[in-house]
Scaffold this motif. Structure first.
Motif, PDB file in Angstrom:
ATOM      1  N   GLU A 194       0.730  -0.588   0.146  1.00  0.00           N
ATOM      2  CA  GLU A 194      -0.056  -0.206   0.172  1.00  0.00           C
ATOM      3  C   GLU A 194       0.881   1.681   0.337  1.00  0.00           C
ATOM      4  OE1 GLU A 194      -3.217   1.954   2.616  1.00  0.00           O
ATOM      5  OE2 GLU A 194      -3.706  -0.130   2.613  1.00  0.00           O
ATOM      6  N   GLU A 195       1.001   1.803  -1.263  1.00  0.00           N
ATOM      7  CA  GLU A 195       1.507   3.414  -1.326  1.00  0.00           C
ATOM      8  C   GLU A 195       1.471   4.098  -0.046  1.00  0.00           C
ATOM      9  OE1 GLU A 195       2.193   6.491  -4.262  1.00  0.00           O
ATOM     10  OE2 GLU A 195       1.635   4.706  -4.967  1.00  0.00           O
ATOM     11  N   GLY A 196       2.333   5.150   0.561  1.00  0.00           N
ATOM     12  CA  GLY A 196       2.610   5.326   1.479  1.00  0.00           C
ATOM     13  C   GLY A 196       2.433   4.892   2.629  1.00  0.00           C
ATOM     14  N   LEU A 197       1.994   3.766   2.907  1.00  0.00           N
ATOM     15  CA  LEU A 197       2.276   3.595   4.125  1.00  0.00           C
ATOM     16  C   LEU A 197       3.522   2.997   4.738  1.00  0.00           C
ATOM     17  CD1 LEU A 197      -0.630   1.882   6.096  1.00  0.00           C
ATOM     18  CD2 LEU A 197       0.586  -0.055   4.599  1.00  0.00           C
ATOM     19  N   SER A 198       3.828   3.339   6.100  1.00  0.00           N
ATOM     20  CA  SER A 198       5.263   3.379   6.845  1.00  0.00           C
ATOM     21  C   SER A 198       5.129   2.018   7.750  1.00  0.00           C
ATOM     22  CB  SER A 198       5.050   4.231   7.824  1.00  0.00           C
ATOM     23  OG  SER A 198       4.455   4.582   8.922  1.00  0.00           O
ATOM     24  N   VAL A 199       6.001   1.541   8.271  1.00  0.00           N
ATOM     25  CA  VAL A 199       6.797   0.287   9.316  1.00  0.00           C
ATOM     26  C   VAL A 199       5.946   0.996  10.308  1.00  0.00           C
ATOM     27  CG1 VAL A 199       8.378  -0.702  10.271  1.00  0.00           C
ATOM     28  CG2 VAL A 199       8.827   0.202   8.330  1.00  0.00           C
ATOM     29  N   ASP A 200       6.176   1.778  10.739  1.00  0.00           N
ATOM     30  CA  ASP A 200       5.114   2.025  11.939  1.00  0.00           C
ATOM     31  C   ASP A 200       4.088   2.013  12.571  1.00  0.00           C
ATOM     32  OD1 ASP A 200       7.771   2.927  13.540  1.00  0.00           O
ATOM     33  OD2 ASP A 200       7.527   4.725  13.022  1.00  0.00           O
ATOM     34  N   TYR A 229       9.752  -1.116   0.914  1.00  0.00           N
ATOM     35  CA  TYR A 229      10.391  -2.168   2.348  1.00  0.00           C
ATOM     36  C   TYR A 229      10.452  -2.217   3.342  1.00  0.00           C
ATOM     37  CZ  TYR A 229      11.149  -4.006  -2.536  1.00  0.00           C
ATOM     38  OH  TYR A 229      10.677  -5.060  -3.417  1.00  0.00           O
ATOM     39  N   ALA A 230       9.411  -3.086   4.766  1.00  0.00           N
ATOM     40  CA  ALA A 230      10.135  -2.593   5.361  1.00  0.00           C
ATOM     41  C   ALA A 230      11.194  -4.001   6.100  1.00  0.00           C
ATOM     42  CB  ALA A 230       8.719  -3.033   6.521  1.00  0.00           C
ATOM     43  N   VAL A 231      11.106  -3.652   7.004  1.00  0.00           N
ATOM     44  CA  VAL A 231      12.862  -4.275   7.741  1.00  0.00           C
ATOM     45  C   VAL A 231      12.224  -4.326   9.223  1.00  0.00           C
ATOM     46  CG1 VAL A 231      14.957  -4.761   8.314  1.00  0.00           C
ATOM     47  CG2 VAL A 231      14.520  -3.436   6.206  1.00  0.00           C
ATOM     48  N   VAL A 232      12.355  -5.325   9.790  1.00  0.00           N
ATOM     49  CA  VAL A 232      11.992  -6.134  10.719  1.00  0.00           C
ATOM     50  C   VAL A 232      12.461  -7.301  11.970  1.00  0.00           C
ATOM     51  CG1 VAL A 232       9.640  -4.896  11.002  1.00  0.00           C
ATOM     52  CG2 VAL A 232       9.937  -6.878  10.540  1.00  0.00           C
ATOM     53  N   CYS A 233      12.819  -7.561  12.845  1.00  0.00           N
ATOM     54  CA  CYS A 233      13.323  -7.871  13.520  1.00  0.00           C
ATOM     55  C   CYS A 233      12.197  -8.219  14.544  1.00  0.00           C
ATOM     56  CB  CYS A 233      14.396  -8.141  14.557  1.00  0.00           C
ATOM     57  SG  CYS A 233      14.749  -8.964  15.203  1.00  0.00           S
ATOM     58  N   PHE A 234      11.273  -9.318  14.141  1.00  0.00           N
ATOM     59  CA  PHE A 234      10.615 -10.233  14.985  1.00  0.00           C
ATOM     60  C   PHE A 234      10.865 -11.020  16.319  1.00  0.00           C
ATOM     61  CE2 PHE A 234       7.483  -8.505  12.204  1.00  0.00           C
ATOM     62  CZ  PHE A 234       6.326  -7.504  12.438  1.00  0.00           C
ATOM     63  N   LYS A 247      -1.145  -6.132   3.740  1.00  0.00           N
ATOM     64  CA  LYS A 247      -0.526  -5.278   3.363  1.00  0.00           C
ATOM     65  C   LYS A 247       0.390  -5.310   2.651  1.00  0.00           C
ATOM     66  CE  LYS A 247      -4.171  -1.981   5.811  1.00  0.00           C
ATOM     67  NZ  LYS A 247      -5.217  -1.862   3.994  1.00  0.00           N
ATOM     68  N   VAL A 248       1.228  -6.243   3.121  1.00  0.00           N
ATOM     69  CA  VAL A 248       2.809  -6.632   2.842  1.00  0.00           C
ATOM     70  C   VAL A 248       2.580  -8.206   2.327  1.00  0.00           C
ATOM     71  CG1 VAL A 248       3.674  -5.658   4.866  1.00  0.00           C
ATOM     72  CG2 VAL A 248       2.937  -7.932   4.974  1.00  0.00           C
ATOM     73  N   GLN A 294      12.829   0.926   6.846  1.00  0.00           N
ATOM     74  CA  GLN A 294      12.227   1.224   5.596  1.00  0.00           C
ATOM     75  C   GLN A 294      13.466   1.704   4.527  1.00  0.00           C
ATOM     76  OE1 GLN A 294       8.526   2.476   6.330  1.00  0.00           O
ATOM     77  NE2 GLN A 294       7.890   2.986   3.446  1.00  0.00           N
ATOM     78  N   ILE A 295      13.312   0.540   3.058  1.00  0.00           N
ATOM     79  CA  ILE A 295      13.886   1.205   2.314  1.00  0.00           C
ATOM     80  C   ILE A 295      13.255   1.186   1.108  1.00  0.00           C
ATOM     81  CG2 ILE A 295      15.316  -0.290   1.005  1.00  0.00           C
ATOM     82  CD1 ILE A 295      16.491  -2.383   3.345  1.00  0.00           C
ATOM     83  N   THR A 296      13.786   2.112  -0.210  1.00  0.00           N
ATOM     84  CA  THR A 296      12.958   2.349  -1.196  1.00  0.00           C
ATOM     85  C   THR A 296      13.572   1.831  -1.909  1.00  0.00           C
ATOM     86  OG1 THR A 296      11.611   4.388   0.029  1.00  0.00           O
ATOM     87  CG2 THR A 296      11.938   3.900  -2.569  1.00  0.00           C
TER      88      THR A 296
END
Length: 125
Positions: free
Chosen positions: A44-50, A89-94, A63-64, A121-123
């Motif tokens: 979804e364009e404009g959506l942030s990791v937060d 792209y979201a970069v996360v550690c779960f 959405k990912v 986040q990476i564009t």
């Protein structure tokens, strides 16, 4: 090539932007706990990791698109070459807090590292 280092509850040297195509991620762990670099394309364009992290899990997962997870125990690394399309792209550690190995992560009860701020986040252009 992107060399990303995990520390306890943060990613270091995550590039803000990359060129679409083949990218080699060299993911090293400089922390005392196990870490992952979970890469997901945000659909979804404009959506942030937060924003994604504030949603219920089922809603966020719609959405990912999962791309790859790199794992590294303390003092180790993981290297993967990925073919990335343009997008965010979201970069996360779960990995749960307190996990020092994959085995420990399976039974750990702590909150995910992402909830301690281990996100980026990476564009890709």
């Amino acid at each position: 090539k992107a060399s990303v280092t995990a520390a306890d509850y943060t990613f270091e040297n995550v590039p803000e932007a990359l060129t679409a195509g083949l990218v080699t991620f060299d993911f090293s762990n400089g922390g005392a706990e196990l870490h992952e670099m979970l890469l997901m394309r945000i659909e979804e364009e404009g959506l942030s990791v937060d924003q994604l992290l504030s949603m219920p899990e089922k809603k966020a997962m719609k959405k990912v698109t999962f791309v790859r997870a790199l794992f590294a125990a303390p003092g180790e690394s993981d290297v993967e070459t990925l073919d990335l399309e343009a997008g965010d792209y979201a970069v996360v550690c779960f990995v749960p807090m307190g996990s020092t190995s994959l085995e420990a992560a399976e039974s750990a009860k702590g909150p995910p590292h992402a909830m301690q701020g281990m996100t980026a986040q990476i564009t890709v252009q």
